[in-house]
Design an enzyme around this catalytic site. Structure first.
Site, PDB file in Angstrom:
ATOM      1  N   LYS A  12     118.020  66.059 139.137  1.00  0.00           N
ATOM      2  CA  LYS A  12     119.242  66.136 138.336  1.00  0.00           C
ATOM      3  C   LYS A  12     120.452  66.153 139.271  1.00  0.00           C
ATOM      4  CE  LYS A  12     117.151  69.702 136.818  1.00  0.00           C
ATOM      5  NZ  LYS A  12     116.966  71.047 136.281  1.00  0.00           N
ATOM      6  N   ASP A  67     117.317  73.703 131.177  1.00  0.00           N
ATOM      7  CA  ASP A  67     116.148  73.981 130.335  1.00  0.00           C
ATOM      8  C   ASP A  67     116.080  72.993 129.167  1.00  0.00           C
ATOM      9  OD1 ASP A  67     115.795  76.188 131.992  1.00  0.00           O
ATOM     10  OD2 ASP A  67     117.058  77.420 130.712  1.00  0.00           O
TER      11      ASP A  67
END
Ligand code: KDG
Length: 322
Positions: free
Chosen positions: A229, A261
């Site tokens: 990410k 998450d």
């Protein structure tokens, strides 16, 4: 049979209603949070079955989390209540001193979940699931919880369950970064799906170059499914030899906590639904963006129809692309 079983500490999050330093904040909003619990809710909201292995205090906050997770469709049959230790909580300070960035203040030392141990692991429960998911947060909260993570991963691996691990290093929870890196490195050879951000890539692999990270993860730990990410630059994944990427979706940010998450949960649920990694990554990015638009980690986690509407707004209809 469950689709995903996670191991980790749910926490009550008290999110500052107003921005600025906590010392002047008067109102806090109560939310159910905690990394692995967030992933369970993300998976459940997309119509799959998830379950959480954890401990809660036998107190009002524990009852709140238990009822909330059950209400979200998460299997709570492996949640134990601890009569002595309290449910962990934390406070979120928003947009101070850096706009759009949140900082956390934990009150979780000695919490019920910090007493998690290998005795909480029901081997058949883990083996009856398609993915076992956890993070280094759970490795940081106590020695016994760290042993539970190591054993849980080992059980899943041995019983043929896909092991998903989100590096999720929380500096506040470790004596030193070195300790965190060592603990993470210790489990990676049993991991099949790895989520990490650029800072964590630097710590583990000494680089944030996606191609080098993918190569190193495979060479050093045998992991062929890695998702990197990169914040507003988007994200990239290497999945069994295929490289896929997604843009990041820019949205008004109320609180960035929980984005990772949402990303992991929606990515994993998408793969479990049989979607290709090229779609999973776009859907995960969309979910991460949706979650940061409100306070709380779980409220904006999307159902299928919400994802579809969000992506259509960006000209990326899920239905057309499926
Ligand atoms: O990823 C969001 C979580 O970090 C948050 O809800 C709290 O689990 C938490 C933690 O340990 O930081």
């Amino acid at each position: 049979m469950l689709d995903l079983v996670a191991l980790g500490e749910p926490l009550v999050q008290f999110n500052a209603v107003t921005e600025g330093p906590l010392r002047y904040v008067v109102y806090f909003e109560k939310h159910s949070a905690g990394s692995e619990a967030n992933v369970c809710v993300a998976v459940s909201k997309l119509g799959l079955r998830s379950g959480l292995i954890t401990r809660l205090g036998n107190d009002e906050f524990g009852f709140f989390i238990y009822e909330w997770l059950r209400g979200q469709g998460v299997d709570v049959s492996r949640i134990r209540f601890d009569p002595e230790r309290p449910t962990g909580i934390y406070f979120v300070q928003r947009s101070y001193p850096v706009p759009g960035v949140s900082t956390v203040l934990y009150y979780r030392r000695g919490s019920a979940a910090s007493a998690l141990s290998t005795s909480d692991l029901d081997e058949d429960y883990i083996a009856g699931s398609r993915i076992f998911h956890t993070t280094s947060i759970t490795m940081a909260i106590s020695d016994s919880a760290r042993e539970a993570v190591i054993k849980g991963i080992e059980i899943a691996r041995r019983r043929g369950v896909m092991v998903s691990f989100d590096v999720n290093i929380r500096k506040l929870l470790w004596p030193s970064i070195n300790d965190a890196v060592k603990a993470v490195e210790g489990v990676l050879s049993n991991v099949s799906v790895l989520f990490l951000d650029e800072n964590e890539a630097e710590l583990l692999f000494g680089t944030k170059d996606p191609q080098v990270v993918f190569k190193e993860a495979e060479a050093r730990f045998g992991i062929s499914r890695v998702i990197l990410k990169m914040g507003l630059k988007g994200s990239m994944a290497r999945w069994d030899g295929e490289t896929v990427s997604s843009r990041a979706f820019q949205v008004p940010v109320k609180d960035p906590i929980g984005a990772g998450d949402a990303y992991a949960g929606v990515f994993l649920a998408s793969i479990l639904k049989g979607l290709p990694p090229s779609r999973a990554i776009v859907r995960a990015s969309a979910a991460a963006a949706m979650v940061v638009m409100v306070r709380g980690d779980e409220e904006n986690l999307p159902r299928e129809q919400d994802l579809e509407v969000f992506l259509r707004n960006y000209g990326l209809s899920d239905v057309e692309l499926r």
